[in-house]
Design an enzyme around this catalytic site. Structure first.
Site, short mmCIF file in Angstrom:
data_model
loop_
_atom_site.label_atom_id
_atom_site.label_comp_id
_atom_site.label_asym_id
_atom_site.label_seq_id
_atom_site.Cartn_x
_atom_site.Cartn_y
_atom_site.Cartn_z
N SER A 1 47.69 39.11 40.93
CA SER A 1 47.23 39.57 39.62
C SER A 1 48.35 40.25 38.86
CB SER A 1 46.10 40.58 39.85
OG SER A 1 45.81 41.27 38.66
N TYR B 1 41.84 48.01 44.09
CA TYR B 1 41.89 46.55 43.88
C TYR B 1 43.34 46.10 43.70
CZ TYR B 1 42.09 42.29 41.15
OH TYR B 1 42.43 41.05 40.69
N LYS C 1 46.22 43.76 46.12
CA LYS C 1 47.04 42.61 45.68
C LYS C 1 48.51 42.85 46.04
CE LYS C 1 43.70 40.13 44.05
NZ LYS C 1 43.23 38.99 44.84
#
Ligand code: UFG
Length: 353
Positions: A132, A157, A161
């Site tokens: 991302s 989150y 990644k």
């Protein structure tokens, strides 16, 4: 096709999800055989029917959780002929990750570890991973390039990644895999058939589904978070990319790893259009293509949001031979068509029920 002329077989984890389902369609339309593993935690089994309707081919589907070591091991042991893995399966809501970080570390990292373990023990050497643009935070220079520094993660989150990219970097080197991490900017829109699209559970967090749900009367009012950013109209700027363009980049990534241009180790690519659009521009585009006026309220900034970010896509354009082709109007048009199809399905279900 593989070098021996056999149809290549690709595992798509999270293949019933938003980006996953669009990628399965593109893979099948190019003659790849697809095996989906999805635990349906944020998707629905009938997505597999829709994929079959679009492509005329029903992908093989396995419903289990990739954090389950025994099941994942058994799956890889009984599926030895995979050529590549595209690993989408993960939790993806920033706000939810703040409330329950352990769920995010547990799910997103354990599933990656189990997949890598399966690859190491049973075969496929090629992996495409969903990363991302969140790894960049607010970059100093725009457009942001793959060599720009990865900033300390602001959410669990985003942290998963970043950690996943590191796990990949070391693992591919140690085990002789090839891997591509694709850093998505803001995926929006839906397949032109309106048979698959984003299915947000509950109240959407992201801009595009909030816009379409407001237009459909499912949300009362769209709140625009922040009007005092250092941008032309004061609203925040992102690089929105049509989900079908994004899906096609995965096909290109698989082709690169299994073809002549294959590189060993981990490669990282930005996936965006290379253009930034403000929240206000997105709303204007939606109103223009749908003919619907949105009920909009301007409120303060959303905590954690960056001001502006868009991608330098030249590496992906050059190395993957891929380029985003659809513009913001296409994205809004397809997102609206999908929302209207969902409304019809809901009306049909309530009439029957
Ligand atoms: N926005 C609104 N109103 C809304 C929803 C969003 O004004 O109801 C604004 C946001 O403030 C932001 C822009 O619209 O300026 C885009 O917001 P999204 O939530 O759609 O997308 P983000 O850029 O916040 O999220 C993306 C990815 C995430 C990633 C995150 C990192 O979707 O996966 O960037 O910041 F983690």
């Amino acid at each position: 096709m593989t070098e021996t002329g056999r149809q290549s077989r690709i595992l798509v984890t999270g293949g019933a999800g938003y980006i996953g389902s669009h990628t399965v369609v593109e893979l099948q339309q190019r003659g790849h055989a697809v095996v989906i593993v999805d635990n349906l935690s944020n998707s629905r089994a009938d997505v597999v029917d829709r994929i079959a309707e679009i492509t005329g081919v029903r992908p093989e589907f396995h419903d289990f959780d990739l954090t389950d070591r025994a099941k994942t091991e058994a799956f890889f042991a009984s599926t030895p002929d995979l050529d590549a893995v595209i690993h989408f399966a993960a939790y993806k809501a920033v706000g939810e990750s703040m409330r329950d970080p352990l769920a995010y570390y547990g799910n997103n990292l354990e599933s990656l570890l189990r997949v890598l373990e399966g690859m190491r023990r049973h075969g496929p050497r090629h992996l495409v991973f969903s990363s991302s643009a969140t790894v960049y935070g607010q970059p100093d220079e725009l457009p942001v390039r793959e060599t720009s520094p990865v900033r300390e993660a602001w959410s669990p989150y985003g942290s998963t990644k970043q950690m996943a990219e590191q796990i990949l970097r070391f693992s591919v080197a140690a085990y002789g895999f090839k891997a591509v991490a694709l850093r998505y900017f803001n995926p929006v829109g839906a397949h032109e058939s309106a048979l698959i699209g984003e299915l947000p559970l509950g109240v959407p967090n992201n801009l595009a589904p909030f816009i379409t749900q407001t237009a459909a009367g499912r949300q009362e009012c769209l709140e625009v978070f922040g009007t005092d950013y250092g941008t032309a109209d004061g609203t925040a700027v992102r690089d929105y990319i049509h989900v079908v363009d994004l899906a096609r980049a995965h096909v290109a990534a698989v082709a690169r790893m299994t073809g002549e241009k294959a590189r060993s180790g981990l490669e990282v690519f930005n996936l965006g259009t290379g253009r930034g659009h403000s929240v206000r521009e997105v709303i204007d585009a939606f109103e223009r293509v749908s003919g619907v006026r949105l009920n909009v309220r301007y409120v303060g900034r959303r905590p954690g949001d960056v001001e502006k970010v868009w991608a330098d896509t030249s590496l992906a354009n050059r190395e993957l031979g891929w380029k985003a082709e659809r513009d913001l109007d296409d994205m809004m048009r397809s997102a609206w068509k999908w929302e209207q199809a969902l409304s019809r399905r809901r009306d049909g279900a309530s009439a029957r029920g």
